[in-house]
Design a protein around this motif. Structure first.
Motif, PDB file in Angstrom:
ATOM      1  N   TYR A   3       0.927  -1.202  -0.133  1.00 27.75           N
ATOM      2  CA  TYR A   3      -0.061   0.109  -0.063  1.00 27.75           C
ATOM      3  C   TYR A   3       0.926   1.298  -0.159  1.00 27.75           C
ATOM      4  O   TYR A   3       1.675   1.618   0.778  1.00 27.75           O
ATOM      5  N   LEU A  56      -2.707   4.126  -1.711  1.00 33.76           N
ATOM      6  CA  LEU A  56      -3.355   4.275  -0.743  1.00 33.76           C
ATOM      7  C   LEU A  56      -3.956   5.888  -0.606  1.00 33.76           C
ATOM      8  O   LEU A  56      -5.014   6.258  -0.404  1.00 33.76           O
ATOM      9  N   ASN A  82      -9.932   4.877  -5.759  1.00 33.56           N
ATOM     10  CA  ASN A  82     -10.267   4.896  -4.338  1.00 33.56           C
ATOM     11  C   ASN A  82      -8.993   5.456  -3.581  1.00 33.56           C
ATOM     12  O   ASN A  82      -9.261   5.517  -2.488  1.00 33.56           O
ATOM     13  N   THR A  83      -8.079   6.109  -4.274  1.00 32.18           N
ATOM     14  CA  THR A  83      -7.081   6.537  -3.462  1.00 32.18           C
ATOM     15  C   THR A  83      -7.791   7.874  -2.735  1.00 32.18           C
ATOM     16  O   THR A  83      -8.394   8.565  -3.165  1.00 32.18           O
ATOM     17  N   LYS A  84      -7.282   7.858  -1.397  1.00 30.18           N
ATOM     18  CA  LYS A  84      -7.586   9.060  -0.483  1.00 30.18           C
ATOM     19  C   LYS A  84      -6.523  10.444  -0.817  1.00 30.18           C
ATOM     20  O   LYS A  84      -5.317  10.075  -0.369  1.00 30.18           O
ATOM     21  N   ASN A 130     -10.102   3.270   4.034  1.00 29.65           N
ATOM     22  CA  ASN A 130      -9.747   2.272   2.720  1.00 29.65           C
ATOM     23  C   ASN A 130      -9.994   0.705   3.171  1.00 29.65           C
ATOM     24  O   ASN A 130     -10.238   0.048   2.382  1.00 29.65           O
ATOM     25  N   GLU A 133     -13.351   0.134   3.013  1.00 32.31           N
ATOM     26  CA  GLU A 133     -14.073  -0.126   1.508  1.00 32.31           C
ATOM     27  C   GLU A 133     -13.542  -1.457   0.608  1.00 32.31           C
ATOM     28  O   GLU A 133     -14.057  -1.926   0.093  1.00 32.31           O
ATOM     29  N   ARG A 134     -12.129  -1.711   1.109  1.00 33.77           N
ATOM     30  CA  ARG A 134     -11.453  -2.862   0.582  1.00 33.77           C
ATOM     31  C   ARG A 134     -12.335  -4.325   0.989  1.00 33.77           C
ATOM     32  O   ARG A 134     -12.483  -5.326   0.136  1.00 33.77           O
TER      33      ARG A 134
END
Length: 332
Positions: A3, A56, A82-84, A130, A133-134
């Protein structure tokens, strides 16, 4: 999979500060990468994605490259939605921020002076979000696989049920219900269009004697052999089925009386020539009788045509079996 937390800022001191703060709160599964501009970061992120790693978090500080932050985040979003993305508020214009919000995503906007915010908590929350969500994505994938598997199983069951509902389990040809369902519309069509259609009633001669002499298992095998051999003689357009016991029927569309007699005689000769060898090396021979009828304007349904063929079959039995007889009305 690793990550990736990508830190971007032209100031090396800021990058060092980011690294020190992050390294205290993450374990070996997380890789902290530092870039002095967005162009380098984009290349590095794409290389990680190709390698199977997940981007990530990105932390976006001051940028000096020709690739702006909104361009960087828009391109990254296409491959890693999905990256923050954490953005220093001093790094973006209002127009760039609007572009990112409308077309990509921003997780947090924070001041560049890290002492003024609880930076570690923000990153930990991003990691936690994250992970949730994963897990949800993994659960959805497992659920979809389970649904897909169950759907395939149900489809297979439906196919099997359909086969069981239409195919005679012993002979492998159409059962009585399926035979009538297939032929009834054919009768109506041929009557309306005044086309020729023939019907055969076929019965294995002295079948009870075969069962009594060799047993019901041999009798069942004779039925299978007879059905398979007869089906091989008939055309694909013909409909063939087992009505019950040792009695079979066939409907031959677009067939004249002469053509029907040729088919019936071919079936009779084929059955007469067949030999079934038992496990004890006994040779079992058998014959069939065939009744033939033609569809007439007075025949209202399949039952009427089959009844005439059945009468002809009875006549064939009466005259000594192993023969073909035509319904008298047709002969005249």
């Amino acid at each position: 999979m690793k990550y990736i937390i990508a830190c971007i800022d032209k100031d090396v001191e800021i990058l060092d500060e980011l690294y020190n703060k992050l390294s205290r709160i993450v374990d070996s599964d997380y890789v902290i990468e530092s870039y002095i501009n967005a162009e380098q970061a984009l290349i590095g992120c794409f290389n990680n994605i190709i390698a199977g790693n997940e981007i990530l978090i990105t932390i976006n500080g001051n940028n000096t490259s020709q690739v702006s932050y909104d361009e960087f985040l828009l391109e990254l979003y296409k491959n890693s939605p999905n990256t923050k993305n954490i953005v220093f508020k001093e790094s973006l214009s209002l127009e760039s921020l609007e572009n990112i919000i409308n077309n990509a995503s921003v997780y947090k906007i924070i001041p560049r002076k890290l002492k003024k915010v609880d930076f570690e908590l923000i990153v930990l929350e991003a990691i936690k979000l994250n992970a949730q969500e994963r897990r949800l994505k993994d659960y959805q994938r497992v659920l979809e696989d389970a649904v897909d598997k169950r759907t395939k199983e149900l489809n297979n069951i439906n196919v099997k049920l359909n086969v069981l509902a239409t195919i005679d389990s012993l002979s492998g040809v159409k059962n009585r219900r399926s035979f009538f369902e297939s032929c009834s519309p054919m009768i109506s069509y041929n009557r309306r269009e005044k086309k020729q259609l023939a019907t055969l009633m076929i019965d294995i001669d002295k079948f009870k004697l075969i069962n009594d002499s060799y047993g019901h298992k041999i009798g069942d095998n004779i039925i299978k052999l007879m059905a398979k051999s007869t089906e091989a003689i008939l055309r694909k357009s013909d409909v063939f089925g087992r009505l019950g016991g040792e009695e079979f029927a066939a409907v031959l569309p677009s067939t004249s009386l002469r053509g029907a007699l040729i088919v019936a005689e071919n079936i009779r000769k084929e059955m007469e020539a067949l030999e079934y060898k038992t496990a004890k090396k006994q040779l079992v021979k058998f014959t069939v009788s065939v009744g033939v009828s033609m569809l007439c304007s007075t025949d209202n349904d399949l039952e009427a045509v089959l009844h005439k063929a059945d009468l002809a079959l009875y006549e064939a039995k009466k005259l000594g079996r192993n023969r073909v007889e035509v319904y008298e009305e047709v002969s005249e």
